[in-house]
Design a protein around this motif. Structure first.
Motif, short mmCIF file in Angstrom:
data_model
loop_
_atom_site.label_atom_id
_atom_site.label_comp_id
_atom_site.label_asym_id
_atom_site.label_seq_id
_atom_site.Cartn_x
_atom_site.Cartn_y
_atom_site.Cartn_z
N LEU A 207 -8.32 -10.68 -1.64
CA LEU A 207 -9.67 -10.16 -1.89
C LEU A 207 -10.69 -10.53 -0.81
N SER A 208 -10.21 -10.81 0.39
CA SER A 208 -11.15 -11.04 1.49
C SER A 208 -11.54 -9.70 2.11
N LYS A 209 -12.77 -9.63 2.63
CA LYS A 209 -13.24 -8.42 3.31
C LYS A 209 -12.55 -8.32 4.65
N VAL A 210 -12.16 -7.09 5.01
CA VAL A 210 -11.51 -6.88 6.30
C VAL A 210 -12.11 -5.67 7.00
N SER A 211 -11.90 -5.62 8.30
CA SER A 211 -12.24 -4.43 9.08
C SER A 211 -11.02 -4.10 9.93
N PHE A 212 -10.84 -2.82 10.20
CA PHE A 212 -9.66 -2.34 10.92
C PHE A 212 -9.99 -2.04 12.38
N ASP A 213 -9.00 -2.22 13.24
CA ASP A 213 -9.09 -1.79 14.62
C ASP A 213 -8.42 -0.41 14.69
N GLN A 214 -9.17 0.60 14.99
CA GLN A 214 -8.65 1.97 15.13
C GLN A 214 -7.84 2.42 13.92
N LEU A 215 -8.49 2.51 12.77
CA LEU A 215 -7.84 3.03 11.57
C LEU A 215 -7.65 4.54 11.72
N THR A 216 -6.41 5.00 11.59
CA THR A 216 -6.10 6.43 11.68
C THR A 216 -5.36 6.85 10.43
N ALA A 217 -5.33 8.16 10.17
CA ALA A 217 -4.64 8.66 8.98
C ALA A 217 -3.95 9.98 9.30
N LEU A 218 -2.93 10.27 8.52
CA LEU A 218 -2.14 11.49 8.63
C LEU A 218 -2.00 12.08 7.23
N GLU A 219 -2.31 13.36 7.08
CA GLU A 219 -2.15 14.06 5.80
C GLU A 219 -0.83 14.82 5.81
N VAL A 220 -0.01 14.57 4.81
CA VAL A 220 1.25 15.28 4.64
C VAL A 220 1.30 15.75 3.19
N ARG A 221 1.26 17.06 3.01
CA ARG A 221 1.18 17.67 1.68
C ARG A 221 0.00 17.06 0.93
N SER A 222 0.23 16.38 -0.17
CA SER A 222 -0.89 15.79 -0.92
C SER A 222 -0.97 14.28 -0.72
N ASN A 223 -0.31 13.75 0.32
CA ASN A 223 -0.33 12.32 0.61
C ASN A 223 -1.11 12.02 1.89
N VAL A 224 -1.69 10.84 1.94
CA VAL A 224 -2.38 10.37 3.14
C VAL A 224 -1.74 9.06 3.56
N TYR A 225 -1.34 8.97 4.82
CA TYR A 225 -0.72 7.77 5.37
C TYR A 225 -1.67 7.18 6.41
N PHE A 226 -1.91 5.86 6.28
CA PHE A 226 -2.83 5.16 7.19
C PHE A 226 -2.07 4.27 8.14
N LYS A 227 -2.64 4.10 9.33
CA LYS A 227 -2.06 3.25 10.36
C LYS A 227 -3.22 2.60 11.12
N SER A 228 -3.02 1.37 11.57
CA SER A 228 -4.05 0.67 12.32
C SER A 228 -3.39 -0.22 13.37
N SER A 229 -4.13 -0.47 14.45
CA SER A 229 -3.59 -1.31 15.51
C SER A 229 -3.86 -2.79 15.22
N GLY A 230 -4.69 -3.09 14.23
CA GLY A 230 -4.98 -4.48 13.87
C GLY A 230 -6.05 -4.57 12.82
N LEU A 231 -6.31 -5.79 12.35
CA LEU A 231 -7.39 -6.00 11.39
C LEU A 231 -7.99 -7.38 11.59
N LYS A 232 -9.21 -7.52 11.08
CA LYS A 232 -9.94 -8.80 11.17
C LYS A 232 -10.53 -9.10 9.82
N GLU A 233 -10.56 -10.39 9.47
CA GLU A 233 -11.25 -10.81 8.27
C GLU A 233 -12.74 -10.86 8.59
N VAL A 234 -13.56 -10.27 7.70
CA VAL A 234 -15.00 -10.24 7.89
C VAL A 234 -15.62 -11.27 6.97
N LYS A 235 -16.54 -12.04 7.49
CA LYS A 235 -17.18 -13.08 6.66
C LYS A 235 -18.46 -12.61 6.06
#
Length: 104
Positions: A76-104
């Protein structure tokens, strides 16, 4: 008739349609999930990526894939993503990121 208005690749614009930059994102993963390459309907020893689960107000829990093993944020810590991207396939969404950071 077929509608071909979806891109067949991961895009930041697609991720922005689903995950708001205005609201915080929280980590809900108890552990890093390792994803393996499958061949002949069987998993191999080859790692294809790593996955963590997140939640944002107004969204169901969503998973994000990482190429390199991420450091698991506290539950339950807050995070931010480095370059969050997504792909839609039919009715699904797939996410990918190059990294993440905990936000204070």
């Amino acid at each position: 008739m077929r509608i071909n208005n979806k891109a067949s690749r991961y895009l930041e614009a697609t991720a922005q349609q689903y995950v708001s930059a205005e609201k915080p994102v929280y980590s809900v993963s108890p552990a890093v999930e390792v994803k393996y390459v499958w061949r002949d309907n069987r998993p191999t020893e080859e790692v294809s990526g790593y996955q963590l689960s997140f939640v944002q107000e107004g969204l169901p829990v969503f998973k994000v894939k990482f190429e390199d093993e991420p450091i698991l944020p506290k539950f339950l810590s807050k995070v931010s993503f480095d370059q969050l991207t997504a792909l839609e396939v039919r009715s699904n969404v797939y996410f990918k990121s190059s990294g993440l950071k905990e936000v204070k």
